[in-house]
Write a protein that holds these residues in place. Structure first.
Motif, mmCIF file in Angstrom:
data_model
loop_
_atom_site.group_PDB
_atom_site.id
_atom_site.type_symbol
_atom_site.label_atom_id
_atom_site.label_comp_id
_atom_site.label_asym_id
_atom_site.label_seq_id
_atom_site.Cartn_x
_atom_site.Cartn_y
_atom_site.Cartn_z
ATOM 1 N N ASN A 154 -36.162 -33.424 -121.540
ATOM 2 C CA ASN A 154 -36.501 -34.023 -120.246
ATOM 3 C C ASN A 154 -36.208 -32.968 -119.193
ATOM 4 O O ASN A 154 -35.065 -32.747 -118.825
ATOM 5 N N ARG A 155 -37.265 -32.305 -118.729
ATOM 6 C CA ARG A 155 -37.087 -31.124 -117.875
ATOM 7 C C ARG A 155 -36.523 -31.458 -116.501
ATOM 8 O O ARG A 155 -36.120 -30.562 -115.772
ATOM 9 N N PHE A 156 -36.480 -32.745 -116.126
ATOM 10 C CA PHE A 156 -35.937 -33.109 -114.827
ATOM 11 C C PHE A 156 -34.547 -33.756 -114.937
ATOM 12 O O PHE A 156 -34.003 -34.216 -113.956
ATOM 13 N N GLU A 157 -33.970 -33.798 -116.150
ATOM 14 C CA GLU A 157 -32.618 -34.317 -116.334
ATOM 15 C C GLU A 157 -31.755 -33.391 -117.193
ATOM 16 O O GLU A 157 -30.572 -33.227 -116.919
ATOM 17 N N SER A 158 -32.366 -32.803 -118.228
ATOM 18 C CA SER A 158 -31.625 -31.876 -119.088
ATOM 19 C C SER A 158 -32.586 -30.816 -119.596
ATOM 20 O O SER A 158 -33.065 -30.852 -120.734
ATOM 21 N N PRO A 159 -32.917 -29.824 -118.733
ATOM 22 C CA PRO A 159 -34.013 -28.910 -119.045
ATOM 23 C C PRO A 159 -33.635 -27.762 -119.970
ATOM 24 O O PRO A 159 -34.527 -27.057 -120.449
ATOM 25 N N PHE A 160 -32.350 -27.492 -120.201
ATOM 26 C CA PHE A 160 -31.940 -26.251 -120.840
ATOM 27 C C PHE A 160 -31.828 -26.396 -122.352
ATOM 28 O O PHE A 160 -31.414 -27.431 -122.882
ATOM 29 N N LEU A 161 -32.201 -25.320 -123.050
ATOM 30 C CA LEU A 161 -31.989 -25.150 -124.485
ATOM 31 C C LEU A 161 -31.307 -23.809 -124.713
ATOM 32 O O LEU A 161 -31.424 -22.888 -123.880
ATOM 33 N N ASN A 164 -29.352 -18.218 -129.792
ATOM 34 C CA ASN A 164 -28.679 -16.915 -129.897
ATOM 35 C C ASN A 164 -27.902 -16.580 -128.617
ATOM 36 O O ASN A 164 -28.005 -15.471 -128.077
ATOM 37 N N ASP A 165 -27.164 -17.580 -128.121
ATOM 38 C CA ASP A 165 -26.330 -17.415 -126.931
ATOM 39 C C ASP A 165 -27.166 -17.048 -125.700
ATOM 40 O O ASP A 165 -26.682 -16.383 -124.787
ATOM 41 N N ARG A 166 -28.423 -17.457 -125.690
ATOM 42 C CA ARG A 166 -29.306 -17.266 -124.543
ATOM 43 C C ARG A 166 -29.768 -18.638 -124.067
ATOM 44 O O ARG A 166 -29.863 -19.588 -124.849
ATOM 45 N N ILE A 167 -30.069 -18.754 -122.780
ATOM 46 C CA ILE A 167 -30.414 -20.039 -122.166
ATOM 47 C C ILE A 167 -31.892 -20.028 -121.785
ATOM 48 O O ILE A 167 -32.377 -19.062 -121.175
ATOM 49 N N VAL A 218 -25.809 -29.886 -123.436
ATOM 50 C CA VAL A 218 -26.071 -28.661 -124.200
ATOM 51 C C VAL A 218 -24.943 -27.677 -123.902
ATOM 52 O O VAL A 218 -24.654 -27.380 -122.751
ATOM 53 N N GLU A 219 -24.294 -27.220 -124.936
ATOM 54 C CA GLU A 219 -23.111 -26.382 -124.752
ATOM 55 C C GLU A 219 -23.502 -24.943 -124.414
ATOM 56 O O GLU A 219 -24.063 -24.226 -125.233
ATOM 57 N N ASP A 274 -28.260 -31.197 -115.454
ATOM 58 C CA ASP A 274 -27.312 -31.512 -116.529
ATOM 59 C C ASP A 274 -26.305 -30.375 -116.743
ATOM 60 O O ASP A 274 -26.115 -29.892 -117.848
ATOM 61 N N MET A 275 -25.691 -29.944 -115.653
ATOM 62 C CA MET A 275 -24.691 -28.891 -115.754
ATOM 63 C C MET A 275 -23.621 -29.112 -114.695
ATOM 64 O O MET A 275 -23.809 -29.894 -113.748
ATOM 65 N N SER A 276 -22.475 -28.429 -114.895
ATOM 66 C CA SER A 276 -21.325 -28.578 -113.995
ATOM 67 C C SER A 276 -20.874 -27.207 -113.518
ATOM 68 O O SER A 276 -20.907 -26.228 -114.260
ATOM 69 N N LEU A 277 -20.430 -27.197 -112.262
ATOM 70 C CA LEU A 277 -19.881 -25.984 -111.663
ATOM 71 C C LEU A 277 -18.411 -26.246 -111.340
ATOM 72 O O LEU A 277 -18.087 -27.213 -110.648
#
Length: 595
Positions: A154-161, A164-167, A218-219, A274-277
């Motif tokens: 869901n690119r507007f709530e959790s867009p990241f994948l 190999n330690d790349r986002i 996503v970690e 879907d991320m924290s600072l």
């Protein structure tokens, strides 16, 4: 009530110090309150600054990534991308090349739309090629990467994948979630620049602090510093956010102990990305502007305490010091030191007390010396009388043994026997020496057992332990060990026809030396033991002082109640005698005995 009792029992000096400290304590409380109020104000300002920076950074990221996501969705309809994905088999090489060049230009434009984009790639399985904005044109198809980035999001709530330690932000077409898991014909993937994100994080952090950006579901994590505490800060932020804030976009402010250092942490989450600072800084940095005020407060406190101590000490010198000196003098009087005089140069009330004290000490010294001389002469006479009461029938038995040896013409044993007999009587008749080294007393007892060995033959065996080296030079009254061994021969084993045994042992412990004498006689019972113990307790009369009572009385005259004999039934049924000789000082409990 107990506290008041303890306070009233203190001496004058601590009472004065406590009084002055209680007077100054309101000033300290006011100063600390002012300092704490200033610290709270500064902390609030710094917290608001961190909150605004965190909100600004998160808003900037949301704007940039929202633009990237929208452009990425528009590129799904790119003519060249659709043509290469669906009709590459029927296109000639020139057409393919022209379409790839046009597609790469479009990908370059998407990359330039945000500084946080590292690379934009188009995966085309039909051509087995990947067209990227960073490559010259095309590169080899990576099946593993294609599979990992083809997951529906869901690119507007959790867009990241992550891969190999790349986002990445990816858009497969068609989306497997809506196409019955059919394999996409192409995949657009935007790789996020972790170095750029870290650089911007560093720009937003203060001295001594740091920042960390991490995904929620996503970690992944990007740190603005190389500090090892970033993962711990992130974990604390996550726990705090779940326990205290229901809305994920709401900022959180809390303090966390990491290792031995305390940090203030500001956490900001984004429901769109879907991320924290988490932005943090050491708590001591927050109040660093008040360090100078706190230092001056410490200086003021130290000066105040020094003034209190000096003023109290001056009163101590005027009042308490003479009293303390007088109390020490009384304690010396309690210890028997009457040859002292205390001096006080002034003619005030303490001068009168000191004068009366000196007069009292002189009178006590005269009285004590008179009583001491009388007791000392009486005890010295009793000691000599007790030493003279050593059992005389041993002399008669020795002469009868010599008589029998002479009749039998046993000249070797006569020589052996008379040698030990001479040493024995030389020791017990020695005048002018009331105390001897313990080694001499033990040697004399060994001589006695040699003589008795001739008398009793093989009926009685003696087990004589070695005297410890450190105890050999202890000064003890003469004839304290041999009479105990003699008692074992005379009363414990005299009627035993065979297998008689006497054991002599030594044991050192802090402050004393114990000597054990035990026989295996069979004539002792509990009733007789109690009678012997009762006599030891009533060993004060000289006319009763023979044998064990003699030794017990002389040891107590020399060492006081700390020394003496104790009696009990041994493991083999005979009498077990324990002699205690104090090691430290060796003084009697009665101070008149050892003066």
């Amino acid at each position: 009530m107990k506290l008041w009792t303890k306070l009233t029992s203190l001496s004058i000096y601590p009472k004065l110090v406590l009084t002055f400290l209680l007077v100054l304590s309101p000033l300290y409380l006011i100063s600390w309150k002012m300092n704490d109020s200033g610290a709270d104000t500064v902390k609030k300002e710094i917290t608001e600054s961190l909150l605004s920076r965190a909100s600004l950074y998160m808003g900037m990221l949301e704007f940039d990534f929202d633009l990237v996501i929208r452009l990425l969705q528009e590129y799904v309809n790119d003519d060249d991308l659709l043509t290469l994905s669906s009709f590459s088999e029927v296109m000639n090489e020139i057409e393919k090349m022209q379409a790839q060049v046009r597609l790469k230009k479009h990908l370059d434009q998407l990359k330039k739309s945000s500084k946080f984009v590292e690379n934009v790639s188009a995966f085309i399985p039909a051509m087995n090629r990947v067209i990227s904005s960073n490559d010259n044109l095309i590169s080899a198809f990576n099946e593993e990467q294609f599979t990992a980035l083809s997951k529906s999001t869901n690119r507007f709530e959790s867009p990241f994948l992550t891969w190999n330690d790349r986002i990445f932000i990816s858009l497969p077409y068609p989306d497997p979630a809506v196409s019955s898991n059919r394999q996409p014909i192409f995949l657009l993937a935007v790789e996020i620049s972790k170095p750029v994100l870290a650089k911007v994080l560093r720009e937003f952090t203060a001295d001594g602090g740091g920042a960390v950006l991490a995904g929620n579901r996503v970690e992944w994590a990007i740190s603005g510093s190389a500090r090892e505490l970033d993962p711990a800060i992130l974990e604390q932020n996550e726990l705090n956010r779940h326990h205290e804030h229901e809305r994920t976009d709401e900022a959180s402010v809390f303090e966390a102990m990491l290792g031995s250092e305390k940090y203030m942490v500001v956490g900001k989450s984004s429901s769109k990305l879907d991320m924290s600072l988490s932005m943090y800084m050491p708590s001591d940095k927050v109040t660093s502007s008040l360090a100078s005020y706190r230092s001056w407060l410490y200086v003021l406190s130290a000066i105040s305490i020094i003034i209190v101590l000096l003023f109290s000490y001056s009163i101590y010198r005027i009042i308490h010091q003479p009293l303390k000196h007088l109390v020490r003098s009384f304690r010396r009087i309690e210890q028997g030191q009457f040859n002292l005089a205390v001096n006080y140069p002034l003619k005030d009330e303490f001068g009168y007390l000191y004068g009366q004290f000196n007069a009292m000490v002189k009178r006590l010294d005269v009285l004590v010396h008179e009583v001491y001389e009388q007791q000392y002469r009486a005890q010295n006479a009793e000691l000599r009388h007790l030493q003279s009461q050593i059992n005389p029938h041993f002399l008669y038995n020795s002469y009868f043994i010599l008589y029998r040896m002479a009749m039998l013409k046993d000249h070797d044993n006569v020589i052996y026997f008379t040698k030990h007999l001479g040493e024995y009587f030389q020791y017990i008749t020695r005048d002018g020496q009331e105390e001897v080294p313990l080694e001499s007393e033990v040697q004399h007892t060994r001589t006695y057992t040699e003589i008795q060995g001739v008398r009793f033959g093989g009926r009685i065996a003696i087990d004589f332990a070695e005297l410890p080296e450190s105890a050999r030079n202890i000064a003890v009254p003469r004839l304290i060990l041999q009479p105990i061994v003699e008692n074992a021969y005379s009363h414990g084993l005299e009627n035993k026809r065979r297998n008689g045994r006497i054991r002599v042992a030594f044991e050192e412990s802090p402050g004393q030396l114990a000597i054990f004498v035990e026989d295996n006689g069979d004539s002792l019972d509990e009733k007789k033991l109690r009678e012997m113990q009762a006599k030891l307790q009533d060993a004060g009369r000289a006319d009763q002082s023979t044998g064990l009572l003699n030794v017990h009385r002389r040891i107590q005259i020399r060492y006081g109640g700390a020394g003496g004999l104790t009696l009990q039934i041994g493991e083999e049924g005979g009498l077990h005698v324990t002699m205690i000789i104090p090691r430290e000082g060796g003084a009697s409990d009665d101070p008149t005995v050892n003066r």
